[in-house]
Design an enzyme around this catalytic site. Structure first.
Site, PDB file in Angstrom:
ATOM      1  N   CYS A  26       0.830  -1.208   0.000  1.00  0.00           N
ATOM      2  CA  CYS A  26       0.000   0.000   0.000  1.00  0.00           C
ATOM      3  C   CYS A  26       0.865   1.259   0.000  1.00  0.00           C
ATOM      4  O   CYS A  26       0.515   2.258  -0.609  1.00  0.00           O
ATOM      5  CB  CYS A  26      -0.923  -0.006   1.206  1.00  0.00           C
ATOM      6  N   HIS A 168      -2.676   0.384   7.305  1.00  0.00           N
ATOM      7  CA  HIS A 168      -2.782   0.622   5.870  1.00  0.00           C
ATOM      8  C   HIS A 168      -2.304   2.037   5.554  1.00  0.00           C
ATOM      9  O   HIS A 168      -2.366   2.921   6.390  1.00  0.00           O
ATOM     10  CB  HIS A 168      -4.254   0.468   5.498  1.00  0.00           C
ATOM     11  N   ASN A 200      -7.877   5.509  -0.492  1.00  0.00           N
ATOM     12  CA  ASN A 200      -7.462   4.152  -0.173  1.00  0.00           C
ATOM     13  C   ASN A 200      -6.896   3.528  -1.449  1.00  0.00           C
ATOM     14  O   ASN A 200      -7.582   3.501  -2.472  1.00  0.00           O
ATOM     15  CB  ASN A 200      -8.697   3.366   0.310  1.00  0.00           C
TER      16      ASN A 200
END
Ligand SMILES: *[C@@H]1O[C@H](CO)[C@@H](O)[C@H](O)[C@H]1NC(C)=O
Ligand SMILES: *[C@@H]1O[C@H](CO)[C@@H](O)[C@H](O)[C@H]1NC(C)=O
Ligand SMILES: *[C@@H]1O[C@H](CO)[C@@H](O)[C@H](O)[C@H]1NC(C)=O
Length: 518
Positions: A26, A168, A200
Site C-alpha cells: 500500500c 494501511h 485508499n
C-alpha cells in the site's frame, strides 16, 4: 492477451488509476497515487510517454519494452521491463487500473520491483517514514498541498467500525478549507472547516464517519462549494475527513518535500550541494571513518566530517542523509537499513581541518537516529561555519551514504580531509606549527555608544601571527553577542592572540585591544 486495445494510459493519468493488488505494498501504491497528481513528477518517472504509448496505426513500432526512470542514491536510473505481467484467470494479480486496458500502473510497479530486486516482483517496504512532528500545523500541511508536495498517511490491516483499515497507507490527495452554510442564508461570515481528502489505494473501502461521502454533514455545504472541492459520492476509495478526525485516526504522515533548485522558479528556490561518502573501518584512528554516534566519544570524531557556511544572519537549512539501499543483500540474510543520523557543530570561522576535540565547539543540532534509508532535518542556523558529522549508530559499521544540504545562499559544503594544515615551503624557514589554540569570544558588554541613538555597530577581529578572523557586524548595540570562534596553528607561541573590537563607520576606531592569552 489480456484485453482488447491495450494502452499505457486511458484518458490521461490520475490518482484513481492505481488499485493495489495482492501485494502488501500500500505504501508504494499510495505514493504512486500522489505521483500521478503532478505532471512534472510522473513525466520524469515515465519518460517519453507519448512514444511509449501503443499506436494502433503503427503496430510494427511496438517492441513490448517499457522504460521507467527511478531516482536511486542521487542518480536517475533507466529501468527497462517487458510487457509480461503476472495474472490468475486472466486478471492482473498485482497493481492494476480500474480500466482493464490501462497498464501504466502495473508496468511501473514491475519496473520498481526490478529496480530493487532484479526481477523479483515480491518486494518489501523500505521508504522513509517521517513521524508526524507535533508542531506540524494545518497551515504547514495546507501550504505544502498548495505547492503540491505529495503526502501519504499511514495507519497500523484490519477494518475498523469507521471503515478505515488499520496498518494501511492512504494518499492525501487534497487539503482544503471548506465553507459551511448556504451563502444566501447566512449573511455574515461563513464558518470554515479544515478538511483533508484521502484515497485508499484499494480504490474502495472508505471512511464512514463524519464528512464521509453520503454523510449528512454535507447538507450544510452549498452545491457551489461542493463543486469547487470536487466532491463525488462514488465508492472509489476517496473520501473527506476533518483535520481533527484525521489526527485522531492516523499515526504517521510521510511528506515528500519538493525542493526546487531551478533558478527560474516562482517559488522559493534552494541551493543544493551533494556529497557522497562512506563509513570505512581502519585500525589507524587517523584513517578510521566508522566511529559510531556521539555516545562513542573516543571514536566519534573519526567519522567523515563536512563543513559548510551559513552566509545570512539566519538561514533555513535542509539536510538529507541517505544510506545505500541494502535490499540487494537480502539473499545473504542481510538487507536491513543501518541506524544512521548526524550531528552539527558550530565551529571556528577559519576552520579548514578536521575536528579532533570538542572543547569550544557548540553542538547545535542532532538528527533523529533511525534505521531508515533517509534521515531528514530542517534547522534554522545563524551566520557562521558548521561541521556536520554523519554517523552510523554503532562504531565499525561500513556502508556508503549520500549527504545533501539545501540552503538559501550557497553553503560551500565540502569534506574536511586534512587532519592538520598542509606543510608550506615557508615552514622550513618559519618553523612548523607547535601549538593549536582555539578561542571563542562570547560577547562584549557596556561598550561606549558611538552615535546619537546611543548604539554602536561593533565587530571583532581576532588575529594571531598571520591568521585573522573577522566577525560579522552587530548592528545598533553596545552589548553585542558574538559567539565568534577561531583556530590558530601557532609557530611562535610567544605571539599573542589579539582580540580587537571595532565600530563600523568610515574609519576603524578601536574600542580597546586585549590579548586574552599569549
Ligand atoms: C449544520 O451546521 C449547524 C451550525 O454549525 C449545526 O448546528 C448542525 O448540526 C449542522 N448540521 C449537520 C447535519 O451537520
Ligand atoms: C477516529 O475518529 C472518530 C471521530 O473523531 C473517533 O470517534 C474515533 O474514535 C477515531 N478512531 C480512533 C481509532 O481513534
Ligand atoms: C521548479 O520551478 C520551475 C519554474 O517555476 C518549474 O518549471 C519546475 O517544474 C519546478 N520544479 C519542481 C520540482 O517543482
Amino acid at each position: 492477451e489480456l484485453c482488447e486495445d491495450p494502452r499505457l494510459f486511458v484518458n490521461g493519468i490520475s490518482s484513481h488509476d492505481l488499485h493495489q493488488g495482492k501485494l502488501g505494498n500500500c505504501w508504494f501504491v499510495a505514493a504512486c497515487s500522489c505521483l500521478a497528481l503532478r505532471d512534472s513528477l510522473w513525466q520524469k518517472v515515465i519518460p517519453k510517454f507519448m512514444e511509449q504509448e501503443w499506436d494502433p496505426r503503427q503496430p510494427e513500432k511496438y517492441t513490448g519494452m517499457f522504460h521507467f526512470n527511478f531516482w536511486c542514491f542521487g542518480e536517475w536510473i533507466d529501468v527497462v521491463v517487458d510487457d509480461r505481467l503476472p495474472t490468475v484467470n486472466g486478471e492482473l494479480i498485482f497493481c492494476h487500473s480500474k480500466e482493464r486496458n490501462e497498464f501504466w500502473s502495473a508496468l511501473l510497479e514491475k519496473a520498481y520491483a526490478k529496480c530493487y530486486k532484479k526481477g523479483d516482483p515480491r518486494y518489501s517496504r523500505g521508504e522513509g517514514v517521517f513521524p508526524m512532528a507535533p508542531s506540524l500545523q494545518k497551515q504547514d500541511l495546507r501550504r505544502r498541498r498548495k505547492q503540491q508536495q505529495p503526502l501519504t498517511a499511514r495507519d497500523f490491516e484490519t477494518e475498523t467500525a469507521m471503515g478505515l483499515i488499520q496498518g494501511h497507507a492512504y494518499s492525501v490527495t487534497a487539503i482544503r478549507k471548506v465553507s459551511l452554510g448556504e451563502r444566501l442564508l447566512s449573511c455574515s461570515k461563513s464558518e470554515k472547516l479544515f478538511m483533508i481528502r484521502l484515497r485508499n489505494p484499494w480504490g474502495k473501502k472508505e471512511w464512514n464517519g463524519a464528512w464521509s461521502d453520503e454523510s449528512e454533514e454535507w447538507t450544510n455545504v452549498s452545491d457551489k462549494e461542493r463543486r469547487k472541492i470536487g466532491l463525488t459520492m462514488d465508492n472509489d476509495g476517496e473520501f473527506w475527513m476533518t483535520f481533527e478526525d484525521w489526527c485522531k485516526n492516523f499515526t504517521d504522515v510521510d511528506i515528500c518535500r519538493l525542493v526546487n533548485t531551478s533558478f527560474f522558479s516562482i517559488h522559493k528556490t534552494w541551493d543544493k550541494k551533494i556529497m557522497c561518502g562512506a563509513w570505512r573501518k581502519n585500525p589507524d584512528p587517523l584513517l578510521n571513518h566508522a566511529g559510531g554516534c556521539f555516545n562513542n566519544r573516543a571514536t566519534f570524531l573519526q567519522n567523515p566530517q563536512y563543513v559548510f557556511d551559513v552566509k545570512k544572519a539566519e538561514d533555513k537549512v535542509l539536510i538529507s542523509l541517505q544510506q545505500k539501499d541494502q535490499r540487494i543483500h537480502k539473499k545473504e540474510g542481510k538487507g536491513e537499513n543501518f541506524v544512521i543520523g548526524f550531528e552539527i557543530f558550530k565551529v571556528e570561522d577559519n576552520r579548514e581541518c578536521r575536528m579532533h576535540t570538542m572543547h569550544i565547539q557548540e553542538k547545535v543540532a542532532t538528527s533523529a537516529y533511525i534505521d531508515m534509508r533517509t534521515v531528514f532535518l530542517k534547522v534554522l542556523l545563524k551566520r557562521g561555519r558548521y561541521v556536520l558529522i554523519p554517523t552510523t549508530f554503532s562504531p565499525g559499521v561500513e556502508t556508503e551514504f549520500m549527504l545533501r544540504v539545501f540552503t538559501d545562499v550557497p553553503s560551500k559544503l565540502r569534506e574536511l580531509k586534512l587532519n592538520k594544515p598542509k606543510p608550506e615551503c615557508l615552514d622550513m624557514l618559519r618553523g612548523f606549527p607547535k601549538r593549536v589554540s582555539q578561542i571563542r569570544i562570547h560577547a562584549a558588554e557596556g561598550l561606549e555608544s558611538q552615535d546619537q541613538s546611543g548604539g554602536a555597530n561593533p565587530y571583532l577581529i581576532v588575529s594571531c601571527e598571520n591568521a585573522k578572523v573577522r566577525s560579522p557586524v552587530q548592528q545598533g548595540t553596545v552589548n553585542a553577542v558574538f559567539n565568534t570562534q577561531a583556530i590558530f596553528y601557532r609557530r611562535n607561541v610567544k605571539h599573542p592572540i589579539v582580540v580587537q573590537l571595532f565600530h563600523t563607520r568610515l574609519l576603524r576606531k578601536p574600542f580597546f585591544s586585549r590579548s586574552p592569552c599569549g
